[in-house]
Design a protein around this motif. Structure first.
Motif, PDB file in Angstrom:
ATOM      1  N   TRP A  95       0.851  -1.184   0.000  1.00  0.00           N
ATOM      2  CA  TRP A  95       0.000   0.000   0.000  1.00  0.00           C
ATOM      3  C   TRP A  95       0.881   1.225   0.000  1.00  0.00           C
ATOM      4  O   TRP A  95       1.862   1.300   0.752  1.00  0.00           O
ATOM      5  CB  TRP A  95      -0.908   0.031   1.229  1.00  0.00           C
ATOM      6  CG  TRP A  95      -1.827  -1.145   1.354  1.00  0.00           C
ATOM      7  CD1 TRP A  95      -2.130  -2.056   0.388  1.00  0.00           C
ATOM      8  CD2 TRP A  95      -2.555  -1.541   2.523  1.00  0.00           C
ATOM      9  NE1 TRP A  95      -2.999  -2.998   0.860  1.00  0.00           N
ATOM     10  CE2 TRP A  95      -3.286  -2.702   2.179  1.00  0.00           C
ATOM     11  CE3 TRP A  95      -2.671  -1.039   3.814  1.00  0.00           C
ATOM     12  CZ2 TRP A  95      -4.105  -3.359   3.097  1.00  0.00           C
ATOM     13  CZ3 TRP A  95      -3.489  -1.686   4.720  1.00  0.00           C
ATOM     14  CH2 TRP A  95      -4.198  -2.829   4.363  1.00  0.00           C
ATOM     15  N   SER A  96       0.537   2.198  -0.818  1.00  0.00           N
ATOM     16  CA  SER A  96       1.347   3.405  -0.913  1.00  0.00           C
ATOM     17  C   SER A  96       0.469   4.641  -0.917  1.00  0.00           C
ATOM     18  O   SER A  96      -0.517   4.708  -1.644  1.00  0.00           O
ATOM     19  CB  SER A  96       2.200   3.365  -2.191  1.00  0.00           C
ATOM     20  OG  SER A  96       2.892   4.586  -2.352  1.00  0.00           O
ATOM     21  N   ALA A  97       0.830   5.607  -0.083  1.00  0.00           N
ATOM     22  CA  ALA A  97       0.157   6.909  -0.071  1.00  0.00           C
ATOM     23  C   ALA A  97       1.134   7.942  -0.605  1.00  0.00           C
ATOM     24  O   ALA A  97       2.288   7.990  -0.176  1.00  0.00           O
ATOM     25  CB  ALA A  97      -0.285   7.276   1.350  1.00  0.00           C
ATOM     26  N   GLN A  98       0.673   8.758  -1.551  1.00  0.00           N
ATOM     27  CA  GLN A  98       1.559   9.694  -2.237  1.00  0.00           C
ATOM     28  C   GLN A  98       0.947  11.087  -2.224  1.00  0.00           C
ATOM     29  O   GLN A  98       0.032  11.372  -2.996  1.00  0.00           O
ATOM     30  CB  GLN A  98       1.785   9.209  -3.670  1.00  0.00           C
ATOM     31  CG  GLN A  98       2.534  10.173  -4.564  1.00  0.00           C
ATOM     32  CD  GLN A  98       3.922  10.477  -4.040  1.00  0.00           C
ATOM     33  OE1 GLN A  98       4.090  11.428  -3.310  1.00  0.00           O
ATOM     34  NE2 GLN A  98       4.895   9.671  -4.388  1.00  0.00           N
ATOM     35  N   PRO A  99       1.420  11.974  -1.340  1.00  0.00           N
ATOM     36  CA  PRO A  99       0.831  13.312  -1.273  1.00  0.00           C
ATOM     37  C   PRO A  99       1.337  14.282  -2.320  1.00  0.00           C
ATOM     38  O   PRO A  99       0.812  15.386  -2.430  1.00  0.00           O
ATOM     39  CB  PRO A  99       1.225  13.775   0.133  1.00  0.00           C
ATOM     40  CG  PRO A  99       2.514  13.069   0.398  1.00  0.00           C
ATOM     41  CD  PRO A  99       2.396  11.745  -0.289  1.00  0.00           C
ATOM     42  N   GLN A 100       2.342  13.919  -3.080  1.00  0.00           N
ATOM     43  CA  GLN A 100       2.863  14.810  -4.109  1.00  0.00           C
ATOM     44  C   GLN A 100       2.640  14.195  -5.473  1.00  0.00           C
ATOM     45  O   GLN A 100       2.293  13.026  -5.599  1.00  0.00           O
ATOM     46  CB  GLN A 100       4.353  15.090  -3.871  1.00  0.00           C
ATOM     47  CG  GLN A 100       4.602  15.819  -2.552  1.00  0.00           C
ATOM     48  CD  GLN A 100       6.089  16.082  -2.342  1.00  0.00           C
ATOM     49  OE1 GLN A 100       6.899  15.813  -3.205  1.00  0.00           O
ATOM     50  NE2 GLN A 100       6.419  16.595  -1.178  1.00  0.00           N
ATOM     51  N   GLN A 101       2.897  14.960  -6.504  1.00  0.00           N
ATOM     52  CA  GLN A 101       2.554  14.508  -7.851  1.00  0.00           C
ATOM     53  C   GLN A 101       3.609  13.609  -8.482  1.00  0.00           C
ATOM     54  O   GLN A 101       3.321  12.952  -9.464  1.00  0.00           O
ATOM     55  CB  GLN A 101       2.308  15.720  -8.758  1.00  0.00           C
ATOM     56  CG  GLN A 101       1.037  16.476  -8.412  1.00  0.00           C
ATOM     57  CD  GLN A 101       0.720  17.546  -9.426  1.00  0.00           C
ATOM     58  OE1 GLN A 101       1.520  17.820 -10.304  1.00  0.00           O
ATOM     59  NE2 GLN A 101      -0.441  18.167  -9.305  1.00  0.00           N
ATOM     60  N   THR A 175       3.986   7.346   2.149  1.00  0.00           N
ATOM     61  CA  THR A 175       4.082   6.133   2.954  1.00  0.00           C
ATOM     62  C   THR A 175       4.060   4.891   2.073  1.00  0.00           C
ATOM     63  O   THR A 175       3.356   4.829   1.071  1.00  0.00           O
ATOM     64  CB  THR A 175       2.904   6.056   3.946  1.00  0.00           C
ATOM     65  OG1 THR A 175       2.809   7.270   4.671  1.00  0.00           O
ATOM     66  CG2 THR A 175       3.087   4.905   4.911  1.00  0.00           C
ATOM     67  N   LEU A 176       4.827   3.889   2.480  1.00  0.00           N
ATOM     68  CA  LEU A 176       4.787   2.561   1.872  1.00  0.00           C
ATOM     69  C   LEU A 176       4.535   1.551   2.984  1.00  0.00           C
ATOM     70  O   LEU A 176       5.230   1.564   4.003  1.00  0.00           O
ATOM     71  CB  LEU A 176       6.120   2.232   1.195  1.00  0.00           C
ATOM     72  CG  LEU A 176       6.327   2.708  -0.236  1.00  0.00           C
ATOM     73  CD1 LEU A 176       7.783   2.541  -0.619  1.00  0.00           C
ATOM     74  CD2 LEU A 176       5.447   1.941  -1.192  1.00  0.00           C
ATOM     75  N   ILE A 177       3.555   0.678   2.786  1.00  0.00           N
ATOM     76  CA  ILE A 177       3.227  -0.339   3.790  1.00  0.00           C
ATOM     77  C   ILE A 177       3.313  -1.710   3.132  1.00  0.00           C
ATOM     78  O   ILE A 177       2.615  -1.989   2.160  1.00  0.00           O
ATOM     79  CB  ILE A 177       1.815  -0.124   4.368  1.00  0.00           C
ATOM     80  CG1 ILE A 177       1.688   1.286   4.960  1.00  0.00           C
ATOM     81  CG2 ILE A 177       1.502  -1.179   5.420  1.00  0.00           C
ATOM     82  CD1 ILE A 177       0.296   1.611   5.464  1.00  0.00           C
ATOM     83  N   PHE A 178       4.179  -2.572   3.671  1.00  0.00           N
ATOM     84  CA  PHE A 178       4.377  -3.907   3.115  1.00  0.00           C
ATOM     85  C   PHE A 178       3.765  -4.958   4.046  1.00  0.00           C
ATOM     86  O   PHE A 178       4.125  -5.048   5.221  1.00  0.00           O
ATOM     87  CB  PHE A 178       5.872  -4.216   2.934  1.00  0.00           C
ATOM     88  CG  PHE A 178       6.543  -3.362   1.900  1.00  0.00           C
ATOM     89  CD1 PHE A 178       6.547  -3.736   0.569  1.00  0.00           C
ATOM     90  CD2 PHE A 178       7.183  -2.188   2.259  1.00  0.00           C
ATOM     91  CE1 PHE A 178       7.178  -2.950  -0.392  1.00  0.00           C
ATOM     92  CE2 PHE A 178       7.816  -1.401   1.312  1.00  0.00           C
ATOM     93  CZ  PHE A 178       7.810  -1.783  -0.018  1.00  0.00           C
TER      94      PHE A 178
END
Length: 295
Positions: A95-101, A175-178
Motif C-alpha cells: 500500500w502506498s500513499a503519495q501526497p505529491q505529484q 508512505t509505503l506499507i508492506f
C-alpha cells in the motif's frame, strides 16, 4: 572350491560332490554381507554426527537478523536498497500513499538509480509497470494527480496492470506499507531524503488503519460517473474552506492539496462568490453557521 560350488564328500579328499548354487552363494557371500553390514553401521554413525553438526550450524550461523522496531535511514542508496529488499520479501500487499505529484517508484536494478533525491524518487517505489499478480497493490494519490497528464498516464498503467488506484483531496504522508508489517514514511527536504522504517506491530496497525480509512473515503481512478470532475472539485473546495477557517495562507493550502497557487486562488474566489462574502473571516463565519465545516 573357492566359490563353494564343490566340496569333499566327507569320506576323504579324493571325492568331490557338487553343491546347490544357492547354498554356495550364501556361503561365498556371507563374509561380504557381514562387511557391508558393518560399514553400513559405520556410515549411519558418521551420518548422524554430520546431522548433529548441521543442526548446530543452523542454530548458530544462520540466525536470522533481528531488525530494529524503529529505524531511520538518511542515505538515499540505503533507502533504495532497504525498500527493494522488503518488496522482494513481500508476500501479500503493498500500500502506498503519495501526497505529491511525482510518481512513487522503485526498481530492482540498482544500476537504474542513484543516491540523489531524484534517483531515490525514481527507484524506491517501483513504477509498477509489472504488477505482481500475487500482491495486493493499492496506491493513494491526491486528486491533483489527475490533472497532471504524465502522472495520470502512469497511474492508468498501474491500474491496467492490475493495481488499485484511488485519489483523495488530502494525503497525510508519503508512505509505503508492506504486508501490514513494515511501514516506510518518506520525508523530503531538498536536496536530502529520509525514511523512517516502522516495524513495531502496534504502531504499524495504527498506520494501516489510517491508510484504510483514507482509502475507503477516496475515489477510484477510473470512474464512469459524468459528474466525477464536479465531485473532485467540490471535494477540493470543501477542504479549502476548512483550511481557510483554520487560518492557512494560499500558498500553504495549495501545497497541502498539491495544486498550483493560481488554481487555489481561483477556487477561493469561487467559494467567496458562492457564499456571497468578501473575506476569509466572513467565509469562515458563514461556513460555520451553515454547517459546511462539520461535513
Amino acid at each position: 572350491m573357492k566359490l563353494r560350488l564343490l566340496r569333499f564328500d566327507g569320506h576323504g579328499r579324493d571325492s568331490l560332490i557338487p553343491v546347490h548354487a544357492r547354498t554356495a552363494s550364501k556361503e561365498f557371500l556371507a563374509p561380504y554381507e557381514l562387511e557391508l553390514i558393518r560399514q553400513s553401521r559405520n556410515l549411519d554413525i558418521v551420518r548422524r554426527r554430520f546431522h548433529e553438526l548441521a543442526d548446530l550450524y543452523e542454530a548458530t550461523v544462520n540466525i536470522p537478523q533481528v531488525k530494529p522496531l524503529l529505524e531511520i535511514l538518511t542515505n538515499g542508496e540505503s533507502i533504495r536498497a532497504s525498500i527493494a529488499e522488503t518488496y522482494a520479501d513481500c508476500r501479500r500487499s503493498v500500500w502506498s500513499a503519495q501526497p505529491q505529484q511525482q510518481p512513487f517508484a522503485w526498481s530492482a536494478d540498482p544500476a537504474e538509480s542513484d543516491s540523489s533525491l531524484e534517483g531515490v524518487r525514481a527507484s524506491i517505489s517501483g513504477d509498477f509497470r509489472t504488477v505482481r499478480p500475487d500482491i495486493d497493490i493499492k496506491l493513494l494519490f491526491q486528486h491533483s494527480a489527475r490533472n497532471n497528464p504524465a502522472v495520470f498516464a502512469h497511474l492508468r498503467t498501474i491500474h491496467d496492470a492490475g493495481g488499485q488506484v484511488r485519489t483523495a483531496c488530502e494525503v497525510d504522508a508519503k508512505t509505503l506499507i508492506f504486508d501490514s508489517e513494515v511501514v516506510y514514511i518518506i520525508s523530503e527536504d531538498e536536496p536530502s531524503i529520509r525514511a523512517t522504517v516502522v516495524r513495531e506491530p502496534h504502531m504499524v496497525n495504527i498506520m494501516c488503519a489510517r491508510f484504510e480509512q483514507n482509502w475507503n473515503q477516496a475515489l477510484p481512478l477510473v470512474d464512469n460517473d459524468p459528474r466525477y470532475k464536479e465531485l473532485t472539485t467540490h471535494d477540493q473546495k470543501k477542504t479549502i474552506l476548512k483550511l481557510l477557517a483554520n487560518g492557512l495562507k494560499d500558498e500553504a493550502i495549495a501545497r497541502q492539496l498539491g495544486i498550483s497557487v493560481r488554481t487555489c486562488r481561483k477556487y477561493i474566489a469561487e467559494i467567496f462568490a458562492a457564499l456571497d462574502v468578501g473575506s476569509r473571516f466572513q467565509a469562515g463565519v458563514v461556513a460555520k453557521a451553515s454547517g459546511l465545516l462539520d461535513t
